[in-house]
Design a protein around this motif. Structure first.
Motif, short mmCIF file in Angstrom:
data_model
loop_
_atom_site.label_atom_id
_atom_site.label_comp_id
_atom_site.label_asym_id
_atom_site.label_seq_id
_atom_site.Cartn_x
_atom_site.Cartn_y
_atom_site.Cartn_z
N GLY A 243 0.79 -1.22 0.00
CA GLY A 243 0.00 0.00 0.00
C GLY A 243 0.82 1.26 0.00
N ARG A 244 2.13 1.16 -0.23
CA ARG A 244 2.99 2.33 -0.23
C ARG A 244 3.08 2.98 -1.60
N MET A 245 2.55 2.30 -2.62
CA MET A 245 2.42 2.86 -3.95
C MET A 245 1.08 2.42 -4.51
N ARG A 246 0.54 3.21 -5.42
CA ARG A 246 -0.74 2.87 -6.03
C ARG A 246 -0.53 1.90 -7.17
N ARG A 247 -1.54 1.09 -7.45
CA ARG A 247 -1.45 0.08 -8.51
C ARG A 247 -1.20 0.71 -9.88
N PHE A 248 -1.57 1.97 -10.01
CA PHE A 248 -1.34 2.68 -11.27
C PHE A 248 0.13 2.61 -11.69
N GLY A 252 1.77 1.63 -15.30
CA GLY A 252 2.71 2.53 -15.97
C GLY A 252 4.05 1.88 -16.23
N LEU A 253 4.51 1.04 -15.29
CA LEU A 253 5.80 0.37 -15.45
C LEU A 253 5.82 -0.49 -16.70
N TYR A 254 4.81 -1.35 -16.86
CA TYR A 254 4.83 -2.29 -17.97
C TYR A 254 4.52 -1.63 -19.31
N VAL A 255 3.71 -0.58 -19.29
CA VAL A 255 3.45 0.16 -20.52
C VAL A 255 4.71 0.88 -20.99
#
Length: 296
Positions: A243-248, A252-255
């Motif tokens: 929960g320290r970063m959002r799933r977004f 964004g990483l894989y795109v």
């Protein structure tokens, strides 16, 4: 995915159909490797050898016609799956994948030596335009050394691609195993992937200094980067899970990894190295999921 995994584990004949069929079809060798990994991880070496033989036959046929990738990925995933089953340690598997990638590089240099040399010759002609003024400032000896690195580096890059496919196939097999016998177990394993500082520095040294030791060792650079990239991705997955970063950020990483690989790939390497020193995820919290094999 679950239906396919259940079909593979239904019996020996079903596993043979999937492994041999996928190995025989173009561009599906990764599926054959994943199915073999699943069977080996769950049932062990003795029960898998008889199934593996039927997948090796079409892989040998592909090699005969000039494409060694099917056999290389199949045997590479099989060897790493055997290690994962016995050691249950992803960092060790990732580290050993460098050795597997080195074997890939040797095989590719034999099978595709002439095409790789032709691509290197074309790149050599393009170097003055690519590097522009920096190329003009190089001495004749430095230019010769740079041109000598082209073939080993290209071979290493091709081997690193197969190394990545091998690890992804193994992960798919492990994911299937967890899905059938211990849901959520693979996610816990992957998110915990992190290298101790000594191993991270060893991989970094292989990336940066192998070309200076020997021209042929330049192929180690791409191979040593692969485990660090997976560790960097595991770090982001772990932070999102906490929960320290959002799933977004994962989307964004894989795109961006697909669109801007030349930027994101080294960024993941840096993240893995920094995480090995500071451990951003902290100690793993106790959980009830257990190991992904569902046997612990």
């Amino acid at each position: 995915m679950r239906a396919l995994a259940e079909f593979i584990m239904r019996g020996r004949m079903q596993a043979i159909v999937v492994m041999a069929g996928a190995a025989a079809l173009p561009m599906l060798f990764w599926l054959s490797a994943a199915a073999g990994s699943l069977v080996l991880l769950r049932r062990g070496l003795d029960d898998t050898l008889g199934v593996l033989v039927w997948a090796v036959l079409p892989a040998l046929a592909w090699w005969y016609f000039g494409d060694p990738r099917t056999l290389l990925v199949l045997l590479g995933a099989f060897g790493l799956a055997l290690l994962l089953r016995s050691q249950n340690a992803w960092p060790r598997v990732m580290l050993c994948s460098v050795g597997v990638g080195l074997l890939y590089a040797v095989a590719l240099s034999v099978a595709f030596g002439e095409p790789i040399a032709a691509v290197a010759a074309e790149l050599q002609k393009m170097l003055p335009n690519i590097l522009s003024q920096a190329y003009q400032q190089l001495s004749l000896e430095e230019r010769t050394q740079l041109e000598a690195l082209l073939i080993p580096v290209l071979t290493g890059l091709l081997a690193a691609l197969l190394q990545i496919v091998t690890l992804l196939s193994l992960m798919l097999g492990r994911y299937w195993q967890a899905l059938l016998y211990n849901p959520g177990g693979f996610g816990l394993e992957f998110r915990a992937l992190r290298f101790p500082p000594a191993l991270a520095m060893l991989l970094l040294a292989g990336m940066l200094f192998s070309p200076s030791l020997n021209v042929q060792l330049a192929m180690l650079g791409p191979l040593c980067s692969v485990p660090l990239v997976f560790a960097g991705a595991a770090l982001l997955h772990g932070l999102v899970s906490q929960g320290r970063m959002r799933r977004f950020w994962l989307v964004g990483l894989y795109v961006t990894l697909v669109l801007f690989m030349q930027v994101i790939y080294p960024l993941l390497v840096v993240m893995a190295i920094v995480d090995s020193l500071f451990d951003f995820r902290g100690r793993a919290s106790p959980n009830d999921a257990g190991p992904a094999n569902g046997e612990g």
